[in-house]
Design a protein around this motif. Sequence first.
Motif, short mmCIF file in Angstrom:
data_model
loop_
_atom_site.label_atom_id
_atom_site.label_comp_id
_atom_site.label_asym_id
_atom_site.label_seq_id
_atom_site.Cartn_x
_atom_site.Cartn_y
_atom_site.Cartn_z
N ALA A 149 0.84 -1.20 0.00
CA ALA A 149 0.00 0.00 0.00
C ALA A 149 0.88 1.25 0.00
CB ALA A 149 -0.93 -0.02 1.21
N ASP A 150 0.28 2.39 0.31
CA ASP A 150 1.02 3.64 0.36
C ASP A 150 1.89 3.68 1.61
OD1 ASP A 150 -0.10 4.55 -2.01
OD2 ASP A 150 -1.83 5.44 -0.97
N ILE A 159 -0.82 -0.53 -4.11
CA ILE A 159 -1.97 -1.43 -4.21
C ILE A 159 -2.99 -1.04 -3.14
CG2 ILE A 159 -2.75 -3.83 -4.08
CD1 ILE A 159 0.04 -4.70 -4.94
N PRO A 160 -4.20 -0.62 -3.52
CA PRO A 160 -5.21 -0.24 -2.52
C PRO A 160 -5.54 -1.41 -1.60
CG PRO A 160 -5.87 0.44 -4.72
CD PRO A 160 -4.70 -0.47 -4.89
N ARG A 161 -5.77 -1.11 -0.34
CA ARG A 161 -6.10 -2.17 0.62
C ARG A 161 -7.39 -2.88 0.22
NH1 ARG A 161 -3.07 -2.13 5.12
NH2 ARG A 161 -1.83 -0.27 5.58
N SER A 181 -4.53 -5.53 -7.73
CA SER A 181 -4.08 -4.46 -8.61
C SER A 181 -3.05 -4.97 -9.61
CB SER A 181 -3.47 -3.32 -7.78
OG SER A 181 -2.83 -2.37 -8.62
N GLY A 205 0.01 -2.77 -9.58
CA GLY A 205 0.93 -3.07 -8.49
C GLY A 205 1.83 -4.25 -8.81
N SER A 225 6.83 1.93 -2.70
CA SER A 225 5.41 1.64 -2.58
C SER A 225 4.88 1.11 -3.90
CB SER A 225 4.63 2.90 -2.18
OG SER A 225 3.24 2.65 -2.25
#
Length: 366
Positions: free
Chosen positions: A22-23, A43-45, A49, A52, A40
């Motif tokens: 993630a970030d 990839i959104p939680r 992705s 990603g 980073s």
Amino acid sequence: MLLRLLRATKEGPFESTVAVLADKGPVVREMEDLGVAVYSLGIPRGRISPIGAVRFLALVRRLRPALIQTWLYHADLVGVLLARPLGVRRVLWNLRSSYPDDAHLSGLTALVRRLCARLSPLPHAVVANSWAGMQSHRALGYRPRRWVVIPNGVDTERFRPDPGARGRLMEALGVKEGEVVLVGYVARFIPVKDHATFLEAASRVLRVREDIHFVLAGRGITWSNAFFARTIAPEFRARFHLLGETRHIEDVTPGLDIACSASLQEGFPNTVCEAMACGVPCVVTDVGDSCRIVGETGFVVPPASPEAMASAILRMAHMPRQERAALGERARRRAMERFEMSKVAKMYTRLYHEVLEGTAWRVGIG
């Protein structure tokens, strides 16, 4: 734990680079302050992705690492599927939990864990931070080529006995000096930590002794939480101190007389080991590796039993202060001998050496 490991190995023979799914957050900034390069993947939680994955492939292709160690299920899956096609054959997984079912997992995480179980023969080895974690994942179908158990490490300089901590804590709590006993429970407010059993045990204790105060800390542990307002009887509220999420818990723990863990499930309970390092004897439930960690330096009770928890707290509170302090000294020695961070870091370093050299090695705690 990863941040502690990076601190302990920064002068060692391996250069570490970290890729986060993630970030970047506050912990990442602390890693960067150590001089560790952190990337980073964005990839959104809770989502899958492709972008990603492409970023990870590009990073591995550019860095050409000799070894990749992944932490937690999603990273385990990404690492084993994407690193091997690029020629990185030495992949280690790292398991940090011991949950035997999917009840505490999101739907996506449960699916990822089931996929990891099927793919578990692919990594070079699977590291678990507890014997309980290894056993629960075996039951889930994990069949790696090699298991390695390396416990979590504790910073015994950060968590250490502090003769002045008790007085400062009592002053901060507004508790008058005197023959009182401070009993603590450090855990965020989630069902598996079973605060209901702990509060029932505490109420039973307070019906017997009026000189005991309970100190609770962790995310969600505040009077604004309706659970505590509803559960703690009005006549006992003055003897409960809810601190919420506390950034510097090392200022609180050494001020306690007794530390508790009422969990229904655990892998390696960090707060128990931290209390031991502070010279505070513990009362813990017999879940995960808690009994193995505490040994003969504390009391172990069945989970979900307020009667047993209350009895153990009273038994320890009835001890003369000198006897309780001696128990705490033994706990400190045990934590330093078995879980001191530099020793745990050497276990990881030795594992990396032997994986790269192709020799077999096992690590465990007795």
